[in-house]
Design a protein around this motif. Structure first.
Motif, PDB file in Angstrom:
ATOM      1  N   MET A   1       0.841  -1.178   0.000  1.00  0.00           N
ATOM      2  CA  MET A   1       0.000   0.000   0.000  1.00  0.00           C
ATOM      3  C   MET A   1       0.888   1.244   0.000  1.00  0.00           C
ATOM      4  N   THR A   2       0.587   2.179  -0.874  1.00  0.00           N
ATOM      5  CA  THR A   2       1.363   3.401  -0.995  1.00  0.00           C
ATOM      6  C   THR A   2       0.805   4.467  -0.061  1.00  0.00           C
ATOM      7  N   ILE A   3       1.702   5.155   0.629  1.00  0.00           N
ATOM      8  CA  ILE A   3       1.309   6.248   1.525  1.00  0.00           C
ATOM      9  C   ILE A   3       1.130   7.513   0.700  1.00  0.00           C
ATOM     10  N   ASP A   4       0.018   8.195   0.905  1.00  0.00           N
ATOM     11  CA  ASP A   4      -0.206   9.487   0.260  1.00  0.00           C
ATOM     12  C   ASP A   4       0.434  10.553   1.151  1.00  0.00           C
ATOM     13  N   ARG A   5       1.598  11.018   0.762  1.00  0.00           N
ATOM     14  CA  ARG A   5       2.366  11.967   1.580  1.00  0.00           C
ATOM     15  C   ARG A   5       1.750  13.360   1.638  1.00  0.00           C
ATOM     16  N   LYS A   6       0.762  13.609   0.798  1.00  0.00           N
ATOM     17  CA  LYS A   6       0.130  14.932   0.774  1.00  0.00           C
ATOM     18  C   LYS A   6      -1.286  14.939   1.335  1.00  0.00           C
ATOM     19  N   GLN A   7      -1.758  13.782   1.797  1.00  0.00           N
ATOM     20  CA  GLN A   7      -3.084  13.742   2.400  1.00  0.00           C
ATOM     21  C   GLN A   7      -3.029  14.446   3.749  1.00  0.00           C
ATOM     22  N   THR A   8      -3.918  15.388   3.966  1.00  0.00           N
ATOM     23  CA  THR A   8      -3.926  16.134   5.223  1.00  0.00           C
ATOM     24  C   THR A   8      -4.873  15.494   6.231  1.00  0.00           C
ATOM     25  N   PHE A   9      -4.603  15.781   7.494  1.00  0.00           N
ATOM     26  CA  PHE A   9      -5.410  15.284   8.593  1.00  0.00           C
ATOM     27  C   PHE A   9      -6.364  16.380   9.064  1.00  0.00           C
ATOM     28  N   THR A  10      -7.492  15.978   9.620  1.00  0.00           N
ATOM     29  CA  THR A  10      -8.433  16.941  10.204  1.00  0.00           C
ATOM     30  C   THR A  10      -7.887  17.395  11.553  1.00  0.00           C
TER      31      THR A  10
END
Length: 126
Positions: A1-10
Protein backbone atom coordinates in the motif's frame (compact mmCIF):
# COMPACT_ATOMS: atom_id res chain seq x y z
CA UNK A 1 0.00 0.00 0.00
CA UNK A 2 1.36 3.40 -0.99
CA UNK A 3 1.31 6.25 1.52
CA UNK A 4 -0.21 9.49 0.26
CA UNK A 5 2.37 11.97 1.58
CA UNK A 6 0.13 14.93 0.77
CA UNK A 7 -3.08 13.74 2.40
CA UNK A 8 -3.93 16.13 5.22
CA UNK A 9 -5.41 15.28 8.59
CA UNK A 10 -8.43 16.94 10.20
CA UNK A 11 -7.90 18.97 13.40
CA UNK A 12 -9.50 16.16 15.43
CA UNK A 13 -7.23 13.53 13.85
CA UNK A 14 -4.21 15.75 14.53
CA UNK A 15 -5.15 16.23 18.19
CA UNK A 16 -5.70 12.49 18.66
CA UNK A 17 -2.42 11.59 17.01
CA UNK A 18 -0.47 14.14 19.04
CA UNK A 19 -2.05 12.91 22.26
CA UNK A 20 -1.18 9.30 21.43
CA UNK A 21 2.28 9.68 19.87
CA UNK A 22 3.68 13.16 20.59
CA UNK A 23 2.23 14.35 23.92
CA UNK A 24 4.58 17.34 24.23
CA UNK A 25 3.54 18.69 20.83
CA UNK A 26 0.44 20.82 20.26
CA UNK A 27 -1.71 21.85 17.31
CA UNK A 28 -2.10 25.60 16.97
CA UNK A 29 -2.83 27.97 14.06
CA UNK A 30 -2.46 25.21 11.45
CA UNK A 31 0.92 23.96 12.71
CA UNK A 32 2.07 21.19 15.00
CA UNK A 33 4.44 22.81 17.48
CA UNK A 34 6.90 21.92 20.20
CA UNK A 35 8.91 24.22 22.44
CA UNK A 36 12.18 22.83 23.75
CA UNK A 37 13.55 24.50 26.87
CA UNK A 38 17.31 24.83 27.14
CA UNK A 39 19.73 26.00 29.81
CA UNK A 40 21.60 28.51 27.66
CA UNK A 41 22.35 29.80 24.20
CA UNK A 42 24.68 26.82 23.72
CA UNK A 43 21.78 24.44 24.26
CA UNK A 44 19.54 26.46 21.97
CA UNK A 45 22.09 26.25 19.16
CA UNK A 46 22.52 22.51 19.70
CA UNK A 47 18.76 21.97 19.35
CA UNK A 48 18.62 24.18 16.24
CA UNK A 49 21.51 22.31 14.62
CA UNK A 50 19.98 18.92 15.47
CA UNK A 51 16.61 19.90 13.99
CA UNK A 52 18.38 21.38 10.96
CA UNK A 53 20.29 18.18 10.28
CA UNK A 54 17.19 15.99 10.61
CA UNK A 55 15.08 18.32 8.45
CA UNK A 56 17.68 18.49 5.70
CA UNK A 57 18.16 14.73 5.70
CA UNK A 58 14.36 14.28 5.50
CA UNK A 59 13.99 17.11 2.95
CA UNK A 60 11.11 18.50 5.01
CA UNK A 61 11.82 21.82 6.65
CA UNK A 62 10.18 23.23 9.80
CA UNK A 63 9.94 26.84 10.84
CA UNK A 64 12.02 27.66 13.91
CA UNK A 65 11.86 30.49 16.42
CA UNK A 66 14.54 30.74 19.07
CA UNK A 67 15.64 32.77 22.04
CA UNK A 68 18.35 32.40 24.67
CA UNK A 69 16.77 29.44 26.47
CA UNK A 70 14.18 27.94 24.11
CA UNK A 71 13.48 26.78 20.57
CA UNK A 72 10.03 26.45 19.03
CA UNK A 73 9.71 23.97 16.15
CA UNK A 74 6.69 24.35 13.84
CA UNK A 75 5.75 21.81 11.19
CA UNK A 76 3.21 22.00 8.37
CA UNK A 77 3.35 20.70 4.81
CA UNK A 78 3.15 23.89 2.76
CA UNK A 79 2.57 22.05 -0.51
CA UNK A 80 -0.42 20.19 0.98
CA UNK A 81 -1.60 23.23 2.96
CA UNK A 82 -1.98 21.21 6.15
CA UNK A 83 -0.58 18.56 8.45
CA UNK A 84 0.48 15.37 6.71
CA UNK A 85 2.18 12.10 7.62
CA UNK A 86 5.49 13.83 6.82
CA UNK A 87 4.97 16.30 9.65
CA UNK A 88 4.27 13.56 12.18
CA UNK A 89 7.24 11.50 10.98
CA UNK A 90 9.68 14.39 11.27
CA UNK A 91 8.24 15.49 14.62
CA UNK A 92 8.73 11.95 15.94
CA UNK A 93 12.35 11.83 14.77
CA UNK A 94 13.08 15.30 16.23
CA UNK A 95 11.53 14.28 19.54
CA UNK A 96 13.48 11.01 19.61
CA UNK A 97 16.85 12.66 18.94
CA UNK A 98 16.51 15.88 20.96
CA UNK A 99 15.15 14.06 24.02
CA UNK A 100 17.69 11.22 23.86
CA UNK A 101 19.57 10.76 27.11
CA UNK A 102 22.44 8.31 26.94
CA UNK A 103 22.63 5.99 29.89
CA UNK A 104 19.43 7.27 31.52
CA UNK A 105 18.75 4.72 34.26
CA UNK A 106 21.06 2.05 32.84
CA UNK A 107 24.65 0.81 32.87
CA UNK A 108 25.07 1.86 29.23
CA UNK A 109 28.59 2.75 28.07
CA UNK A 110 27.54 6.34 27.29
CA UNK A 111 26.73 8.15 30.52
CA UNK A 112 25.50 11.51 29.23
CA UNK A 113 26.29 14.99 30.49
CA UNK A 114 26.92 15.46 34.24
CA UNK A 115 23.50 15.94 35.82
CA UNK A 116 24.45 18.19 38.70
CA UNK A 117 26.84 20.56 36.94
CA UNK A 118 25.19 23.50 35.15
CA UNK A 119 28.37 24.16 33.16
CA UNK A 120 27.48 21.13 31.06
CA UNK A 121 23.67 21.36 31.06
CA UNK A 122 22.15 22.26 27.74
CA UNK A 123 18.58 20.93 27.43
CA UNK A 124 15.81 20.65 29.98
CA UNK A 125 14.45 17.14 29.49
CA UNK A 126 10.75 16.43 29.93
Amino acid sequence: MTIDRKQTFTPLEIEERLKADLPHWRYEDGWIRRTYRTNSWKGTLMVINTVGHLAEAAWHHPDLTASYAWVEVRLMSHDAKGITVRDFALAQKIEEVVQWQPGAGTDAPLEGTPAGDLRFAYIKYD
